[in-house]
Each structure stands twice: as structure tokens, then as C-alpha cells.
Design a protein around this motif. Structure first.
Motif, PDB file in Angstrom:
ATOM      1  N   ASP A   1      44.946  45.309  38.794  1.00 41.61           N
ATOM      2  CA  ASP A   1      43.535  44.937  38.709  1.00 41.61           C
ATOM      3  C   ASP A   1      43.399  43.436  38.519  1.00 41.61           C
ATOM      4  N   ILE A   2      42.146  42.978  38.622  1.00 45.67           N
ATOM      5  CA  ILE A   2      41.803  41.581  38.333  1.00 45.67           C
ATOM      6  C   ILE A   2      40.650  41.612  37.355  1.00 45.67           C
ATOM      7  N   VAL A   3      40.797  40.908  36.225  1.00 41.34           N
ATOM      8  CA  VAL A   3      39.744  40.868  35.211  1.00 41.34           C
ATOM      9  C   VAL A   3      39.334  39.423  34.991  1.00 41.34           C
ATOM     10  N   ASP A   4      38.064  39.233  34.605  1.00 43.51           N
ATOM     11  CA  ASP A   4      37.604  37.869  34.318  1.00 43.51           C
ATOM     12  C   ASP A   4      37.981  37.481  32.895  1.00 43.51           C
TER      13      ASP A   4
ATOM     14  N   GLY B   1      47.540  33.901  35.794  1.00 44.70           N
ATOM     15  CA  GLY B   1      46.253  33.220  35.905  1.00 44.70           C
ATOM     16  C   GLY B   1      45.913  32.896  37.355  1.00 44.70           C
ATOM     17  N   MET B   2      44.621  33.054  37.739  1.00 41.71           N
ATOM     18  CA  MET B   2      44.216  32.837  39.128  1.00 41.71           C
ATOM     19  C   MET B   2      42.717  32.530  39.190  1.00 41.71           C
TER      20      MET B   2
ATOM     21  N   ARG C   1      37.563  31.799  37.123  1.00 37.53           N
ATOM     22  CA  ARG C   1      38.892  31.981  36.528  1.00 37.53           C
ATOM     23  C   ARG C   1      39.081  33.458  36.201  1.00 37.53           C
ATOM     24  N   ALA C   2      40.257  33.957  36.487  1.00 36.34           N
ATOM     25  CA  ALA C   2      40.500  35.387  36.294  1.00 36.34           C
ATOM     26  C   ALA C   2      41.979  35.619  35.979  1.00 36.34           C
ATOM     27  N   LEU C   3      42.309  36.884  35.742  1.00 32.90           N
ATOM     28  CA  LEU C   3      43.670  37.286  35.377  1.00 32.90           C
ATOM     29  C   LEU C   3      44.087  38.452  36.259  1.00 32.90           C
TER      30      LEU C   3
END
Length: 465
Positions: A341-344, A414-415, A421-423
Motif C-alpha cells: 500500500d501507499i499511505v500519506d 519514502g516517496m 509526500r507518502a510512504l
């Protein structure tokens, strides 16, 4: 503008002159026959009385006419002296013979100081040639002539003036020049400001990196085109001006452009065309983002149609490439064979791989990860969101009791995702690995204990002697 007046000044003067004439004619009267009859004397007396009354009436009319003439002359001199423009009369040699108060005020001198002065004395040195040519044309043609030049005051300060000169004749036939002088300093200042403003606008239009054009509203022919427009279309300006779209572009495109132009002229509103193709001479077909609006004059009548076009071909190509890349990346991420997943930065889920979606469902998007993955109200104790992770930096932590009580190694990187910005979280299920490791450890312990027990038994069965 004055003239000597030999008319009698009052009734007493007139009486005195009449008595002189009477004395001169008295001798002639004594020589006339005197043998009149009473009837002839009465008739003569009556005629004299009637004639006297006629003379008095004529004299009254003359006095009334003279009063009117004096009033007109006074008004004329007032108009001459107080006129908003300067007036003067010049001799053939250019000497000032008469001047009104306005001209004296313009030149900063008393009126008497102007008389007999050459008018060229008041012409600014750098404009003497202008005045010479102006005077020469007047003398050659005898027609009224105008010119703009600078006059100078005694303190050396110049001002702009408009001169209108007309040839005339004095009562004695001598040639004269009648000159009207108007102060046009303010007009010249406005002209300079307008010229500078136009130069500025022309420079902006010429150097702006967008195609800018003006069309006349009747036939929609180009009357202005800038350098960016030449570069885009691949035509020189002389090939564009005076032509319309039908002369330059394929019929389908020209018809579209013309229809949009007519729409703008009919509605008087700004028209925004987000995308339109145009065939150029050297760059093939390009895509434009165009805005068009009608330009009206002071009378409210449409004078021009203004168009501003931006070449968005490369941008559209980049957008399409970016969209294709986004779709490819999204497809690749969705089909990764493990949960991801990608989370903020607040821990809200922005993206789910299909593998993780199968475990938690679509409702997880937009929720905090800890509420969906652990059914908890607070982040994990070792949650990487509690510290700042730089873009590209990776951390690995182990979590348990999530996603159905399983054990995962979570790889966090980090991305930037959708501009924020997200994780990126990758869930590597190590539950079975951990169980196997536990069994191996247990087996190792049992093996060690067995070895130890065997050694003890050996020692018991074989005591040392």
C-alpha cells in the motif's frame, strides 16, 4: 489694430463746424434775390423746418450707429486680446507689428516689448530650419500654412507651439502675415506618452512567447502578427498580413477557425478553446490552446478580433506519456504478488495492491492504516510515520497481530505520490518462516539436550578408573 478717428467728438464740435460753414456761405446768401412774397417765405421757412427735422433724425441715427460700431469695436478688441490663442501681425520682413495679450503671456514679455522684434528671435535654435521652410512655403504659395515647432521664452525655457500663418495686405497694400500661435506642449507630452506606450505594447506583443494576432472584423483578415506566430506557422509576416484563414489552412481547419471568430464577434465574450489542431508550413500539425476576444473602439464599435494561441503540442505529448506511465506503474503495483500500500504522512491509505485489497477490501482507501489492519485507534509503537523518512530512504520493521494475526516484515520507503509526500509499505509475510524458525530452534535445543544426555549416560556406564 488701431486707426485714427477724425469724426466730431460731440454736438458742440459739430455746431462749431456748422457755424464756420454758415459764415463761408453768408456772402453768397447776400447776393441772392430778396424780393420774396410772404407765401414764398412761409413755404421756404416750412421747408427749412422739415429739413432741420430730417437732419436731426439722421443725426440721431448716425449717433446710434456710431454707438453700435464702438460697442462692436470694443468687443472685437476684447476678443482679440483675450483670445485663448496668441495672435500677431508680421511685416514682410518678419517683424512683429501687433500682438495680443495672449501671445505676450505665452512668450513671457510685455506686449510693448514684442513690437518691432523679429519673430525668429523667439524660435528655438534647433527649430530655426523648420520655421524657415514654413515661411518659405507661405511666401511661395500665398496660402495658409501650419507647422509645429518650439518657441523659447526669455528665461530659455522652450515650449511647443502650433503656428498657422496667412498672407494678407495692409490698407496701403503692404504685404502682411497674420499668425495664430497655440501652445501645444501638453498635446506633445501626451503624444510622447502615447508613442512610448505603443512602443511598449508593440515590444511586449513582439517578444511574448505566444502567437498573437489581430483580424479586422469584416473579412477576418490578419492585420497584426507577432514573431512567435511567424515561428509557429512557418510563414513570414508579409505572407500572413492581408490574408484570412481560408488562404492559409486546410478547409476543415479554416472553417472551424472562422466559425469561432464569428461566434466571438456575435457574442462579445471571451472564447476559450482548450485544444484545436492547426496545420503549419514547417512543423506539421500542432495543437493550440487559443483565447479570442473582440476589441472595441471608443465609439463602441468592434474594431478588431484579438487572438492569443499557445502551442501545447509538447505538453499534450508529455501528459499522454505521463498518463501512460502512470497507468503502467499503477498496473504493475496492483499486480505485485504480495500485499502493498501507499499511505500519506497522516497514515491514510492512498493506494492498495490487488493482493492487499483481497485482505482488507476497497473500503480501506482513505482510512488510517492502523484502524483497518489492526483494528486499533493508535499507530503502531514502531510506526515509521512517527519519524521523518526522506524520499528514497528505506526502513524495515517487523509487525505482528495485523491482517488476521499474521507476522510481517514491513519495508517502508519514502516517496512522492500524486504530488504529496507518502510512504510505500510492502508487507512480506514471514509467519511460516517464523514458525519454521521456532521449530528449528526447538529441534536444535532437543538435539543438544539429547547429545548431553547421551554423554551423561556414557559417563555413568563407563566410570573413570
Amino acid at each position: 489694430m488701431t486707426k485714427r478717428d477724425d469724426r466730431p467728438k460731440d454736438a458742440g464740435d459739430l455746431r462749431h463746424r456748422a457755424e464756420e460753414v454758415a459764415r463761408e456761405t453768408a456772402v453768397q446768401a447776400t447776393e441772392a434775390p430778396t424780393d420774396f412774397s410772404p407765401e414764398e417765405l412761409l413755404r421756404t421757412l416750412h421747408e427749412l423746418r422739415v429739413h432741420q427735422i430730417e437732419l436731426e433724425m439722421q443725426n440721431e441715427e448716425l449717433r446710434r450707429a456710431q454707438a453700435e460700431i464702438d460697442a462692436v469695436r470694443a468687443r472685437y478688441f476684447d476678443l482679440y486680446d483675450l483670445a485663448p490663442a496668441g495672435y500677431c501681425t508680421l511685416s514682410k520682413e518678419g517683424l512683429i507689428l501687433e500682438a495680443n495679450l495672449t501671445l505676450a503671456t505665452l512668450l513671457g514679455l510685455a506686449r510693448a516689448a514684442l513690437l518691432k522684434q523679429p519673430v525668429s528671435r523667439f524660435v528655438f535654435k534647433e527649430d530655426q530650419d523648420i520655421y524657415y521652410l514654413h515661411r518659405r512655403k507661405l511666401l511661395e504659395t500665398g496660402e495658409s500654412h501650419d507647422c509645429d515647432l518650439r518657441l523659447v521664452k526669455p528665461d530659455g525655457v522652450p515650449f511647443w507651439a502650433h503656428l498657422n500663418e496667412t498672407a494678407a495686405r495692409a490698407e496701403d497694400g503692404a504685404p502682411l502675415r497674420l499668425v495664430m500661435v497655440t501652445d501645444i506642449t501638453e498635446r506633445k507630452r501626451r503624444d510622447v506618452e502615447l508613442r512610448e506606450a505603443k512602443q511598449l505594447i508593440d515590444a511586449v506583443i513582439e517578444n511574448i512567447p505566444l502567437m498573437v494576432f489581430l483580424k479586422e472584423p469584416r473579412d477576418l483578415r490578419f492585420v497584426v502578427f507577432n514573431q512567435a506566430g511567424e515561428d509557429l506557422l512557418g510563414y513570414e509576416r508579409k505572407e500572413l498580413l492581408g490574408k484570412n484563414d481560408l488562404d492559409l489552412f486546410p478547409p476543415e481547419q479554416a472553417t472551424f477557425f472562422t466559425a469561432k471568430d464569428r461566434e466571438v464577434l456575435a457574442t462579445d465574450v471571451l472564447l476559450d478553446i482548450p485544444e484545436e489542431p492547426i496545420q503549419t508550413a514547417k512543423k506539421g500539425e500542432r495543437l493550440l490552446h487559443t483565447r479570442k476576444v473582440s476589441i472595441k473602439g471608443a465609439d463602441g464599435v468592434t474594431k478588431y478580433l484579438l487572438g492569443i494561441s499557445e502551442d501545447i503540442t509538447e505538453r499534450r505529448q508529455a501528459e499522454r506519456a505521463l498518463e501512460e506511465s502512470r497507468r503502467f506503474n499503477e498496473s504493475m503495483l496492483r499486480n505485485i504478488p504480495f500485499p502493498m500500500d501507499i499511505v500519506d504522512e497522516d497514515g491514510r491509505v492512498l493506494f492498495l495492491s490487488d493482493k492487499l485489497r483481497e485482505l482488507v477490501g476497497d473500503q480501506t482507501l482513505g482510512e488510517h492504516c492502523w484502524t483497518r489492519y489492526r483494528d486499533d485507534k493508535h499507530p503502531c509503537d514502531n510506526c515509521p510515520l512517527k519519524r521523518e523518512i526522506a524520499i528514497g530512504e528505506t526502513h524495515v520493521i517487523e509487525t505482528s497481530g495485523v491482517l488476521g494475526g499474521r507476522i510481517f516484515e514491513n519495508v517502508h520507503t519514502g516517496m512522492v505520490f500524486e504530488g504529496k509526500r507518502a510512504l510505500l509499505e510492502v508487507f512480506i509475510d514471514v509467519t511460516e518462516k517464523k514458525r519454521l524458525q521456532t521449530r528449528v530452534a526447538q529441534s536444535d535445543r532437543l538435539s543438544t539436550m539429547g547429545t548431553l544426555a547421551a554423554g551423561v549416560a556414557h559417563e555413568i556406564n563407563n566410570p573413570l578408573t
